[in-house]
Design a protein around this motif. Structure first.
Motif, PDB file in Angstrom:
ATOM      1  N   TRP A  87     -24.126   7.327   3.185  1.00  0.00           N
ATOM      2  CA  TRP A  87     -24.962   6.972   3.981  1.00  0.00           C
ATOM      3  C   TRP A  87     -24.446   8.408   5.029  1.00  0.00           C
ATOM      4  N   LEU A 117     -32.365  -0.450  -0.713  1.00  0.00           N
ATOM      5  CA  LEU A 117     -31.671   0.456   0.442  1.00  0.00           C
ATOM      6  C   LEU A 117     -33.511   1.213   0.926  1.00  0.00           C
ATOM      7  N   LYS A 132     -27.864  -6.751   6.849  1.00  0.00           N
ATOM      8  CA  LYS A 132     -29.202  -6.169   6.556  1.00  0.00           C
ATOM      9  C   LYS A 132     -29.683  -6.328   5.157  1.00  0.00           C
ATOM     10  N   ALA A 133     -28.367  -5.770   4.873  1.00  0.00           N
ATOM     11  CA  ALA A 133     -28.251  -6.237   3.154  1.00  0.00           C
ATOM     12  C   ALA A 133     -28.142  -7.583   2.225  1.00  0.00           C
ATOM     13  N   SER A 161     -32.850   2.583   4.377  1.00  0.00           N
ATOM     14  CA  SER A 161     -31.844   2.472   5.242  1.00  0.00           C
ATOM     15  C   SER A 161     -31.413   3.969   5.519  1.00  0.00           C
ATOM     16  N   TRP A 175     -29.836  -1.456  10.411  1.00  0.00           N
ATOM     17  CA  TRP A 175     -28.980  -1.185   8.993  1.00  0.00           C
ATOM     18  C   TRP A 175     -27.432  -0.826   9.398  1.00  0.00           C
TER      19      TRP A 175
END
Length: 457
Positions: A243, A134, A91-92, A137, A72
């Motif tokens: 995050w 998400l 990844k997103a 993640s 991620w």
């Protein structure tokens, strides 16, 4: 027998051995530094930026540059030309605007991205993106994230992964007299969505015939109440994601080995908070420090050097002085006054000591004069003066000298000038200023009954 070797060969061999020893030491030093570096840190020579945007660790571009075993955090630098490079969360597939660490204003690390605008599937030819999951993640939506709905008589319903529903709607119908559009910002509503959410679905109801309903997921401070159409044309809105590093990552285990809810590392000037809901570790530099806590590079901020001239950190007359982890406002005039007072006090004390010393010398000298006068009278000085002044004594019989005269004449009563010792004292050889050689007798202890005899001698 070894063959004879000249001194040039010996010097060459010594130089070779010295270089070999230096090489081994350098290799050992490099290996030691590599071993001291945690294996979870990025490898050297990683790309630090993309398209003018800094990519700090644990994010990284390419293998070995992002957090180990955490895909991620991988950033892909996409570009058709060097001047058009765009960092993308691989990844997103979200374009990255900025990556930041917490500071004295912002409590969490943020990843700002361009999030796709979601539209009603019934919009013919105007369909846009869909929600980005998400789930699993290290990212989540913040408490400032809002669901912004725009359209005529439009309703949007957001359902989270734990079946919580949030929604809002607009009640205005299409009115051609208002610029012929439902996208002028007045036909809109917004609601906050729960923080720490990771996944949701959006459903649409209502909507005016022939007009689209849009949902923008964005931060409250970025609500697009102006230039809404241009933002819709771009099909993306800015969004800040929270995050942290997963608590299962090796880096988290090293930074928080005992899995505490809060830790503070004073050696490297950072602290970390554990989050039970997301099972992540959020780290930040301590107050007054800046850097990357995950790389243990938090350094002291010089607040005085960075202050705004129009908005100084200290009031007028106060000087900003940087301190480790902060700063202090010091009265520069007050400090100068203290210095001047200190210097004045020191000079005053020295002057007082000098005056006391001079007074002591003066008193001591007066005492010595009085004492000499007393001894002079006691040792028959008055009797000697009477004899010198009598007609029978005569001027040639003797003369009264000062102590300084005698000291000079005898070289301070030097032992080399001693002629002999009598019953009443020691006899010295002396030389007067006019060159005459004389005998000088220095008394030791004189009995008052022997004074006349001492004078006669």
């Amino acid at each position: 027998m070894f063959p004879k070797m000249n001194h040039h060969c010996i010097l060459a061999m010594l130089l070779f051995l010295l270089l070999l020893s230096f090489g081994f030491s350098l290799v050992i030093s490099i290996e030691s530094s590599l071993l001291a570096q945690p294996s979870s840190w990025p490898t050297p020579n990683c790309t630090k930026a993309c398209g003018g945007i800094d990519i700090p660790y644990p994010f990284g571009i390419g293998p070995g540059c992002f957090l180990k075993d955490e895909d991620w955090f991988e950033i892909e630098c996409q570009s058709s030309a060097p001047s058009q490079a765009i960092p993308v969360l691989k990844k997103a597939q979200l374009e990255v605007i900025n990556i930041s660490f917490p500071n004295d204003v912002v409590s969490y690390s943020r990843l700002n991205v361009r999030y796709p605008i979601i539209s009603d599937p019934r919009c013919m030819g105007n369909q846009t993106g869909s929600p980005v999951s998400l789930l699993g993640s290290p990212f989540s939506y913040s408490e400032d994230t809002v669901l912004f709905t725009v359209g005529c008589n439009a309703h949007a319903l957001l359902t989270t992964s734990d079946n919580q529903e949030y929604g809002c709607g607009t009640d205005d119908y299409y009115n051609p007299s208002r610029n012929g559009s439902c996208l002028n910002g007045t036909n809109s509503c917004f609601i906050r969505i729960p923080s720490m959410s990771e996944e949701f679905m959006v459903a649409f109801t209502g909507g005016a015939e022939g007009n689209c309903t849009y949902v923008l997921l964005t931060d409250r401070e970025w609500l697009p109440l102006q230039n809404l159409q241009s933002i819709l044309d771009q099909k993306f809105s800015p969004l800040g994601l929270l995050w942290g590093i997963p608590s299962t990552a090796s880096l988290a285990s090293r930074m928080n080995p005992h899995n505490l809810s809060f830790i503070e590392n004073r050696e490297h000037n950072y602290s970390c908070n554990g989050d039970d809901r997301m099972d992540h570790l959020y780290c930040r530099c301590s107050s007054g420090f800046r850097g990357n806590p995950y790389m243990e590079t938090c350094e002291d901020i010089d607040e005085c050097a960075e202050q705004d001239k129009d908005n100084p950190r200290c009031d007028y007359g106060l000087k900003c002085v940087n301190k480790r982890g902060g700063f202090a406002c010091v009265d520069s005039w007050r400090k100068a006054r203290f210095v001047l007072i200190g210097i004045g006090s020191a000079l005053g004390a020295l002057l007082l000591l000098f005056m006391i010393w001079r007074l002591h010398k003066f008193i001591k000298k007066r005492k010595e004069i009085k004492l000499r006068k007393k001894f002079f009278e006691r040792n028959g000085g008055l009797l000697l003066q009477q004899q010198l002044n009598s007609p029978e004594g005569g001027l040639e019989k003797g003369r009264i000298f000062t102590l300084m005269d005698l000291v000079v004449a005898t070289d301070n009563f030097n032992k080399s000038r001693v002629l002999g010792h009598g019953g009443q004292g020691t006899v010295y050889k002396g030389m007067l200023i006019d060159g005459r050689i004389v005998a000088i007798k220095k008394s030791t202890a004189v009995d008052e009954g022997m004074l006349e005899q001492f004078i006669n001698e």
